[in-house]
Scaffold this motif. Structure first.
Motif, PDB file in Angstrom:
ATOM      1  N   LEU A 196      -8.333   1.001   0.535  1.00  0.00           N
ATOM      2  CA  LEU A 196      -9.466   0.473   1.293  1.00  0.00           C
ATOM      3  C   LEU A 196     -10.329  -0.464   0.442  1.00  0.00           C
ATOM      4  O   LEU A 196     -10.867  -1.445   0.955  1.00  0.00           O
ATOM      5  CB  LEU A 196     -10.297   1.612   1.873  1.00  0.00           C
ATOM      6  CG  LEU A 196      -9.591   2.461   2.930  1.00  0.00           C
ATOM      7  CD1 LEU A 196     -10.475   3.604   3.373  1.00  0.00           C
ATOM      8  CD2 LEU A 196      -9.157   1.613   4.113  1.00  0.00           C
ATOM      9  N   TYR A 234       0.824  -1.207   0.000  1.00  0.00           N
ATOM     10  CA  TYR A 234       0.000   0.000   0.000  1.00  0.00           C
ATOM     11  C   TYR A 234       0.865   1.266   0.000  1.00  0.00           C
ATOM     12  O   TYR A 234       0.521   2.257  -0.633  1.00  0.00           O
ATOM     13  CB  TYR A 234      -0.954  -0.007   1.188  1.00  0.00           C
ATOM     14  CG  TYR A 234      -1.993  -1.108   1.137  1.00  0.00           C
ATOM     15  CD1 TYR A 234      -2.539  -1.541  -0.067  1.00  0.00           C
ATOM     16  CD2 TYR A 234      -2.442  -1.721   2.295  1.00  0.00           C
ATOM     17  CE1 TYR A 234      -3.485  -2.546  -0.117  1.00  0.00           C
ATOM     18  CE2 TYR A 234      -3.397  -2.721   2.254  1.00  0.00           C
ATOM     19  CZ  TYR A 234      -3.910  -3.136   1.040  1.00  0.00           C
ATOM     20  OH  TYR A 234      -4.859  -4.123   0.996  1.00  0.00           O
ATOM     21  N   VAL A 244       0.751   4.333  -2.802  1.00  0.00           N
ATOM     22  CA  VAL A 244       0.654   5.764  -2.491  1.00  0.00           C
ATOM     23  C   VAL A 244       1.838   6.513  -3.089  1.00  0.00           C
ATOM     24  O   VAL A 244       1.679   7.601  -3.670  1.00  0.00           O
ATOM     25  CB  VAL A 244       0.554   5.978  -0.967  1.00  0.00           C
ATOM     26  CG1 VAL A 244       0.626   7.448  -0.612  1.00  0.00           C
ATOM     27  CG2 VAL A 244      -0.733   5.384  -0.431  1.00  0.00           C
ATOM     28  N   SER A 268      -5.761   7.260  -3.095  1.00  0.00           N
ATOM     29  CA  SER A 268      -5.099   6.258  -2.250  1.00  0.00           C
ATOM     30  C   SER A 268      -6.107   5.551  -1.361  1.00  0.00           C
ATOM     31  O   SER A 268      -6.070   4.325  -1.231  1.00  0.00           O
ATOM     32  CB  SER A 268      -4.026   6.909  -1.388  1.00  0.00           C
ATOM     33  OG  SER A 268      -3.044   7.505  -2.176  1.00  0.00           O
ATOM     34  N   ALA A 269      -6.995   6.325  -0.734  1.00  0.00           N
ATOM     35  CA  ALA A 269      -7.994   5.714   0.150  1.00  0.00           C
ATOM     36  C   ALA A 269      -8.909   4.785  -0.632  1.00  0.00           C
ATOM     37  O   ALA A 269      -9.233   3.683  -0.167  1.00  0.00           O
ATOM     38  CB  ALA A 269      -8.809   6.803   0.849  1.00  0.00           C
ATOM     39  N   THR A 270      -9.317   5.192  -1.824  1.00  0.00           N
ATOM     40  CA  THR A 270     -10.198   4.349  -2.631  1.00  0.00           C
ATOM     41  C   THR A 270      -9.501   3.054  -3.022  1.00  0.00           C
ATOM     42  O   THR A 270     -10.080   1.958  -2.879  1.00  0.00           O
ATOM     43  CB  THR A 270     -10.644   5.107  -3.890  1.00  0.00           C
ATOM     44  OG1 THR A 270     -11.310   6.308  -3.497  1.00  0.00           O
ATOM     45  CG2 THR A 270     -11.568   4.261  -4.737  1.00  0.00           C
ATOM     46  N   VAL A 319      -4.919  11.755  -1.610  1.00  0.00           N
ATOM     47  CA  VAL A 319      -5.579  11.138  -0.451  1.00  0.00           C
ATOM     48  C   VAL A 319      -6.818  10.359  -0.895  1.00  0.00           C
ATOM     49  O   VAL A 319      -7.028   9.213  -0.471  1.00  0.00           O
ATOM     50  CB  VAL A 319      -5.944  12.215   0.599  1.00  0.00           C
ATOM     51  CG1 VAL A 319      -6.861  11.659   1.671  1.00  0.00           C
ATOM     52  CG2 VAL A 319      -4.683  12.785   1.227  1.00  0.00           C
ATOM     53  N   GLY A 320      -7.632  10.944  -1.754  1.00  0.00           N
ATOM     54  CA  GLY A 320      -8.842  10.257  -2.205  1.00  0.00           C
ATOM     55  C   GLY A 320      -8.557   9.023  -3.025  1.00  0.00           C
ATOM     56  O   GLY A 320      -9.165   7.962  -2.816  1.00  0.00           O
TER      57      GLY A 320
END
Length: 169
Positions: free
Chosen positions: A149, A63, A67, A144-146, A141-142
């Protein structure tokens, strides 16, 4: 990279090597990370929580690489942001190397180290605004989070997780 490049960074080479050993040292293989046989729809929120708990720790290095890849992609596609960051790093490095008790003399003007830092901040704010650094941060951030997660929620925990929970019973 030049030989003196790590020495010019505010981060020591010891911290960089420790980051490589601790965070990037246990990268999981590609076929384990993208195992299509383990991808399934979670049964509920408890299942999602269990999968997130296991996968975020198990695939942490993978992960981090995702990123970092998104960050590099943003810097490649936004050339103005790349130039702004290079300008800021070079300016901070230049000011850091000036002795704090000696003023910097440019022609007939004399600047203290505080004035140079203040000037760099004043110059960098419009440059960061023009290069859309804020929206780039939110995009990273968006995205990476999508990705992270989403992967962690849809990938079933490995077989070794079942043995670990059976030992605790």
């Amino acid at each position: 990279m030049p030989a003196g490049f790590p020495d010019s960074l505010p981060i020591s080479s010891e911290r960089i090597s420790r980051f490589r050993a601790e965070r990037l040292g246990n990268v999981r293989p590609f076929n384990e990370f993208f195992d299509k046989d383990r991808i399934s729809k979670p049964k509920g929120m408890g299942d999602i929580a269990q999968r997130l708990s296991y996968n975020l720790t198990h695939f942490q290095s993978n992960y981090i690489i995702i990123v970092l890849g998104l960050l590099i992609y943003c810097l490649i596609t936004n050339f103005y942001l790349l130039l702004t960051i290079v300008f800021l790093i070079a300016g901070l490095n230049f000011i850091r190397k000036i002795p704090s008790d000696e003023p910097f003399v440019f022609h007939q003007y004399v600047f203290t180290q505080k004035q140079l830092y203040s000037g760099l901040i004043i110059i960098s704010i419009p440059l960061l605004w023009i290069s859309s650094a804020g929206s780039t941060i939110f995009w990273i951030v968006g995205a990476s989070a999508t990705l992270v997660l989403g992967h962690a929620a849809f990938l079933e925990p490995g077989i070794d997780n079942g043995f670990a929970s059976a030992d605790q019973v």
